[in-house]
Design an enzyme around this catalytic site. Structure first.
Site, PDB file in Angstrom:
ATOM      1  CB  THR A  34      42.929 -40.303  47.881  1.00 30.74           C
ATOM      2  OG1 THR A  34      43.473 -41.575  47.734  1.00 30.74           O
ATOM      3  CG2 THR A  34      41.662 -40.190  47.289  1.00 30.74           C
ATOM      4  CB  THR A 105      44.104 -43.862  53.255  1.00 28.25           C
ATOM      5  OG1 THR A 105      43.613 -44.583  51.945  1.00 28.25           O
ATOM      6  CG2 THR A 105      43.413 -42.364  53.316  1.00 28.25           C
TER       7      THR A 105
END
Lengths: 185, 185, 185, 185
Positions: A34, A105
């Site tokens: 991200t 993540t």
């Protein structure tokens, strides 16, 4: 690991008062996630172009001796065993004893375990972001500052730096419902 | 690895390798500085209103046990000996053993020395920003992440966390020409 | 000026429904003002460096035929009669019939009156910002879009474009207490 | 309403010098589009929550008499004939004679044609953004300022305001390769 303390001057009161702090070189491995996603205004989709790490370090006024190296630019949900093997290999092979890895993540904990299995005699800190830096990510900058700091002072081992915390690499998981990292119960 | 762990407080009872990491509570003392400056659109001047620390911690998705306390909201060039005495007193008086102080950069080193003179048996980390958070400061968020991380793992002592580095409190100065922190030669 | 319709080029052959719209070239004169103020991280003061207009037009994906020209980079409180004379002269002398001027808000109305006194047979729109673009000014981008649009379609005359409105140049003042523009009562 | 000019004081030099400008109320219809897309940090996908128009108008320091109404929150690629019929109906049914519509860019021209077919005796301006406002969209704020300004001064008709330009509603198309709007050749 020999007796050499990770940071001169970090050895406690006598040390802190008596010497300047010498920071060892840090290898920063970019894998995507991200952190580095961007908005493609032609397709309206998120995609990867180039890492924002250089810009982030510049805006952070970082004076750290960091060598940035892009290993891959992928969503961590797409990360294969071969990708993980490549990360493990690069951590072992690079010259630095302190390594920060930017990582999606979703499977960060999985990569931490793969790294642990290789028992690196280095301090390795994985970090990432919940919001892309290009979208004004505050957690990306905060996490980068956090990871680079933990990497300077933690003992050899594998860690995840998220939410301001450092987790032992084999004791962490992402709670996807709440979007946070927490210790394995 | 020898017996002395670099990270007091990260061992919990059974060591970093054997358990989740236990983070001790952190006191975050706000004193103002560039960090918290805002633009007054009626006068065209910079001023202080309220601290942005709460918003920054929220955007950072911080899960740290941090108690924020605003001591003063001033430019560090205006900080008096009485102000410094108040900071020293508060660091000694608060219940936490880990303290982060947001502070203007111009006299941060001076306050670090005042804190050192009081010989606190705590880990105290001063940090700040070169650009106000309200103006999209990237270094504020990065430095906050850095300071909170160093505060968790460094041994008792007084430190300055700027530019990604941690400096011993009595061995640092700001180079005002270049806008960076460096070890005292 | 007689019955000439406000929007040449918006009628085309058969009115708005019948043709593409032809946009005339626009001269954009930069004079400084809050629009272009930046934060000097070495002194902690606001200052002028270079105009952000080019970057703003690029981010706005503007396809307008705009010629940008920096006349001066000053706070409008420091603007002298000689500065105003120079602006008036440049408006008269440039080849375009549509002119946008970025200007500090404090004396924008005064410059509008100076321009009106010269009776330009052009459409001149002054605009500015309450917050510097470099500090994430939303009103700067909004006002720029507004001013460039008014400049394309308003009849010859002098106008102030602020707060989404266009004001006749001799009928406007800034309410400094509230930071808004309003018609002269 | 008969031949009354759209804005008093915009009628040319005599008018501009002689009266304050009266702005008619504007209806702002929200339909979604890139403008209002947000990043879902739990799924890593873009989605719609609530419109940012209120916040944008506030940051723009807008003093316009605008009534905001959310009709739908969809990607314009998903817009059906029924959705378009609802927009057309609402434009006809609202009390204001000046209407701005925020809309996804991909089918903005199609909706413009649907509106034209209904021959509204109103000034209707469609606008959108190439980058979500939540991702620091500069073109969203610029386009909003532009659309609200064109809406105040253009004669009745249907227009698209993008890239700083206004296009007649039946003479415009989006060039998806380049991400810009252009006249139909």
């Amino acid at each position: 690991m020999p007796a050499r303390p990770p940071l001169r001057g970090h050895r406690g009161r006598a040390g802190a008062a008596g010497s300047a702090i010498v920071t060892q070189p840090i290898r920063l491995l970019v894998t995507g996630g991200t952190f580095d996603k961007e908005y493609d205004e032609l397709t309206g989709r998120l995609f990867f172009k180039e890492t924002h790490i250089h810009e982030m370090l510049r805006l952070a006024r970082s004076r750290l001796p960091v060598a940035v190296e892009t290993l891959m630019m992928i969503d961590s949900l797409d990360m294969t065993d071969a990708d993980r093997a490549r990360i493990v290999e690069r951590v072992a092979g690079c010259g630095e004893r302190r390594v920060v890895i930017t990582h999606g993540t979703d499977t960060m904990a999985e990569t931490a375990r793969a790294l642990l299995a290789a028992r690196p005699d280095k301090t390795v800190v994985l970090t990432g972001a919940m919001v892309p830096y290009a979208f004004g990510s505050s957690d990306g900058l905060f996490n980068l500052g956090s990871a680079l700091s933990f990497a300077q002072v933690l003992a050899p081992g594998v860690y995840v730096a998220m939410n301001g915390l450092s987790f032992a690499g084999d004791q962490v998981r992402k709670d996807r419902e709440r979007g946070i990292f927490e210790p394995v119960p």
